[in-house]
Design a protein around this motif. Sequence first.
Motif, PDB file in Angstrom:
ATOM      1  N   THR A 299       0.726  -1.184  -0.025  1.00 42.92           N
ATOM      2  CA  THR A 299      -0.016   0.017   0.063  1.00 42.92           C
ATOM      3  C   THR A 299       0.791   1.364   0.172  1.00 42.92           C
ATOM      4  OG1 THR A 299      -1.636  -1.217   1.291  1.00 42.92           O
ATOM      5  CG2 THR A 299      -1.912   1.185   1.182  1.00 42.92           C
TER       6      THR A 299
ATOM      7  N   GLY B 276       2.175   2.280  -3.227  1.00 42.95           N
ATOM      8  CA  GLY B 276       1.195   2.570  -4.174  1.00 42.95           C
ATOM      9  C   GLY B 276       0.793   1.656  -5.337  1.00 42.95           C
TER      10      GLY B 276
ATOM     11  N   TRP C 235      -1.836  -0.894  -5.419  1.00 44.54           N
ATOM     12  CA  TRP C 235      -2.882  -1.539  -5.600  1.00 44.54           C
ATOM     13  C   TRP C 235      -3.773  -0.965  -6.862  1.00 44.54           C
ATOM     14  CZ3 TRP C 235      -2.496  -5.661  -3.628  1.00 44.54           C
ATOM     15  CH2 TRP C 235      -2.027  -5.740  -2.192  1.00 44.54           C
TER      16      TRP C 235
ATOM     17  N   ASP D 298      -8.994   0.691   1.172  1.00 48.32           N
ATOM     18  CA  ASP D 298      -9.007   2.152   0.923  1.00 48.32           C
ATOM     19  C   ASP D 298      -8.606   2.658  -0.382  1.00 48.32           C
ATOM     20  OD1 ASP D 298     -10.250   2.166   3.536  1.00 48.32           O
ATOM     21  OD2 ASP D 298      -8.049   2.609   4.405  1.00 48.32           O
ATOM     22  N   LYS D 299      -7.797   1.945  -1.119  1.00 50.69           N
ATOM     23  CA  LYS D 299      -7.167   2.257  -2.397  1.00 50.69           C
ATOM     24  C   LYS D 299      -8.081   1.826  -3.518  1.00 50.69           C
ATOM     25  CE  LYS D 299      -3.885   4.596  -0.710  1.00 50.69           C
ATOM     26  NZ  LYS D 299      -3.465   5.920  -0.610  1.00 50.69           N
TER      27      LYS D 299
END
Length: 244
Positions: A86, A89, A91, A114-115
Amino acid sequence: MSQRDGRLGIGIVGNDPAGPVLARGLAGAGHAIIGASIPDPSAYERAEALLPGLQRLTDAQVIERSELVILAEPAETLAARVAELTDAGMWVPGQLVMHNVAEFGTGVLGAALDKGAIPLAIHPAIDVTGTSLDLTRLREGWCAVTAPRPVLPIAQALVVELGAEPVVIAEENRGTYAEAITTATSFTRSIVKQATSLLAGIGVEQPGFVLSSLVRSAADNALIDASPTPEPPFGDAGLPLSED
């Protein structure tokens, strides 16, 4: 292949042996294997035996190219691995991210959610070897499924495509489920080891083979006793049973 036609591009990230087993099972249902990021050489060799020609990729390449990412991490490293990916960056919004750890539901994948990723927790209730033997056992077994309600049917459908049966486990009950799995596995191994040692001590050759039918039949009988068949609502003559 794409989600539009029901076929997914599947990638594997991590060393856990269940990852390639699940990928191979889904490949048998027509999904495509994109590649794998498996750092451990022996784990990669085991995965390649199940998935000949498996392409070796980086974490970023696997995640970028896959519609379903199998995050094949053991319980002790799963949360840290999710955080690492995560923070990098990696996902892709809309992609499915699945782990196979018994004790966790989808909460551990919250950062990926959340992504924009879609979290699934699917645990095969078999004693995984990382070999083709697991594929046969999957077709005779069950998988624990935890997922957000809107995508629960997707998780269940994936299990069916593996040839297994899905059993839905609530997020808050995954710990109890994992305890049951650990108890059954460790107790069985302990008892078999003790029994085979006794036979070996009196000179019986290949005690494991000698006890194999006994252990399997005893386990089958115990499991049947634990899941009795419900009594039918009608008697032999087709009439309702008396409540007296």
